[in-house]
Design an enzyme around this catalytic site. Structure first.
Site, short mmCIF file in Angstrom:
data_model
loop_
_atom_site.label_atom_id
_atom_site.label_comp_id
_atom_site.label_asym_id
_atom_site.label_seq_id
_atom_site.Cartn_x
_atom_site.Cartn_y
_atom_site.Cartn_z
N ASN A 26 3.99 -8.62 10.20
CA ASN A 26 4.67 -7.09 10.06
C ASN A 26 4.31 -6.17 11.03
OD1 ASN A 26 5.34 -7.13 7.21
ND2 ASN A 26 3.19 -6.80 6.45
N ASP A 81 -1.93 -17.81 -0.02
CA ASP A 81 -1.87 -16.63 0.95
C ASP A 81 -1.20 -16.87 2.08
OD1 ASP A 81 -2.99 -13.93 1.23
OD2 ASP A 81 -3.35 -14.87 3.16
N GLU A 91 0.38 -10.26 -0.06
CA GLU A 91 1.06 -11.52 0.26
C GLU A 91 0.31 -12.73 -0.32
OE1 GLU A 91 -2.39 -10.71 3.30
OE2 GLU A 91 -0.83 -9.59 2.32
N ASP A 104 8.83 -8.37 4.57
CA ASP A 104 9.32 -8.36 3.09
C ASP A 104 10.12 -9.62 2.94
OD1 ASP A 104 7.99 -6.18 2.48
OD2 ASP A 104 9.49 -4.89 2.68
#
Length: 489
Positions: free
Chosen positions: A372, A364, A407, A381
């Protein structure tokens, strides 16, 4: 990507069905066209071609007989002949000379006169015989004597010429007061008719022959049939012959000795008292469209092959795209959970046959939400895609990397025990942490946390992944950017 793939549809079966549909469609269309053309050709033969050939031959025969009839008429009205008879038939040589001159001048095969008063049969060689009502070969004379018409045409062997088959024009002769005094005329060989028949046979590729009322073949062209054969005994036409001879004219079909269908046109020639038979083989008439049928079938098969080839290429590309859409995560290029589920079924089946260690790594991205929020979702992304690429580059081709969700990334290490999995996990974590990911000209430091577990016999995929998830949770709680091992099941 793994070296194996689950097919979303059966490519070969689809092409087979497409090929069958095209082939059946083309073949049905070709055979329907063939049958329609065949029916049209046979109708044209029965209704036009054979009747026209028969009419042409009949017209040619009638034309060839016009001149002999005029010659016989001239003889019947000749003053010399009538006076010679009325003067008692005294000088036989005068009559013989007259008949020889007629024969030579007009190219006749025979010339004759039969006297009613004396019953004498005269030819160019003199007296041939005395006729008698009891002699079957003299029946023609008594039939002519009883005519209401001026003449008749008949076909008989010529006694004066070794019984050669001859067409005779028998013309009634009257004296100056209108009294019947005999019959005269000329004879023609059937060679002219035979030549006419041969020419038509060669031109139209048809069998042409003449049959008398008894059903015997009396005249042929180029050996269409054997003379004097009784057609009643023919296995093909025999059963229909009585009806054919009774109807005088018409179209018929029959199968010959070889099993080929023959189309027959019959016309009665009253002048000769013969039947004109014109026949054509159905197979010969259909040769052209049969060749066209096979060409159409060949072209259809070629078109089908080309369509199948193009469909194969299109379907292969389409299936590849569909499979990618169904199994590959668009952002990262990794397998998605659906593809992983399908592949794990095969891997677990292989494990049952040959148990080899497998390890699960659930990774993770640490503080991904902050990336973000701070740099934007596009940057997030890019970071996620970059990490996916680093993982793929660092692992073996046989290992699986799956975008598990958000993620989270799941890694399956084949033929790998727990200690080796820990080493690989540490290497991946360290490699990611040492590399900054640039986006919009700005370097973004990224770390990952990893939970590690080794698959244990008998447990499900969900159970193994759940233990890796527990280890990941432990790594997160311990401060992130670390590797933790899940407890045994």
């Amino acid at each position: 990507m793994p070296p194996f793939r689950h097919r979303l549809f059966n490519h070969s079966r689809l092409l087979l069905i497409l090929g069958l549909l095209l082939s059946v469609g083309f073949l049905v269309t070709s055979f329907i066209s063939y049958e329609v053309s065949k029916r049209s050709i046979l109708e044209a033969i029965v209704e036009q071609s054979l009747p026209l050939t028969s009419s042409n031959i009949y017209s040619e025969i009638q034309k060839d007989l016009v001149r002999p009839v005029l010659i016989s008429s001239t003889m019947a009205h000749d003053t010399f002949l009538r006076r010679w008879v009325l003067q008692g038939e005294a000088n036989v040589e005068e009559m013989a000379h007259y008949l020889r001159e007629i024969r030579q001048r007009y190219g006749a095969f025979a010339s004759f006169f039969v006297s009613e008063r004396s019953g004498t049969y005269y030819t160019g060689d003199g007296i041939l015989k005395q006729i008698s009502p009891d002699e079957p070969r003299d029946a023609w004379y008594y039939r002519t004597r009883a005519l209401t018409e001026d003449y008749e045409i008949n076909v008989d062997p010529d006694l004066a010429n070794q019984d050669a088959l001859t067409i005779f024009i028998n013309y009634r002769v009257y004296d100056f007061d209108g009294n019947y005094i005999g019959a005269t005329g000329i004879g023609l060989t059937v060679d002219a008719v035979r030549r006419l028949v041969s020419e038509h046979q060669q031109r139209f590729n048809r069998k042409i022959y003449f049959v008398d009322k008894a059903g015997k073949v009396v005249l042929v062209g180029n050996s269409a049939r054997v003379l004097n054969v009784d057609l009643h005994a023919s296995a093909g036409i025999g059963p229909q012959l009585a009806r054919i001879l009774a109807e005088d004219s018409g179209s018929y079909q029959y199968a010959d000795a070889d099993g080929n269908t023959q189309i027959l046109q019959v016309n009665y020639l009253p002048e000769l008292k013969w039947y004109l038979f014109v026949e054509q083989g159905q197979d010969a008439a259909l040769t052209g469209i049969q060749r066209t049928l096979w060409i159409n079938i060949l072209i259809s098969l070629l078109i089908t092959a080309v369509v199948i080839l193009l469909a194969h290429v299109a379907l292969r590309n389409y299936q590849h795209r569909i499979e990618e859409m169904a199994t590959i995560d668009k952002l990262t290029g990794l397998l998605n959970r659906n593809a992983f589920t399908m592949l794990m079924k095969k891997l677990l089946a292989d494990y049952k046959r040959d148990p080899q260690p497998m390890a699960f790594l659930l990774a993770d991205i640490d503080f991904f939400k902050q990336i973000n929020d701070r740099h934007g979702h596009l940057a997030g992304d890019n970071v996620l895609a970059g990490i996916a690429k680093r993982l793929l580059d660092a692992l073996r081709e046989s290992d699986l990397v799956v975008r598990w969700g958000g993620e989270e990334l799941l890694i399956l290490l084949r033929h790998c025990d727990l200690s080796e999995a820990l080493r690989i996990a540490e290497s991946l974590r360290r490699g990611i942490g040492e590399e900054a990911f640039a986006t919009n000209g700005q370097a973004i430091p990224v770390t990952i946390s990893i939970g590690v577990t080794e698959y244990q016999a008998g447990e499900s995929t969900e159970q193994a992944v759940s233990r890796a998830d527990a280890a990941l949770y432990q790594a997160k709680n311990a401060g992130r950017n670390r590797v933790c091992v899940a407890p045994e099941a």
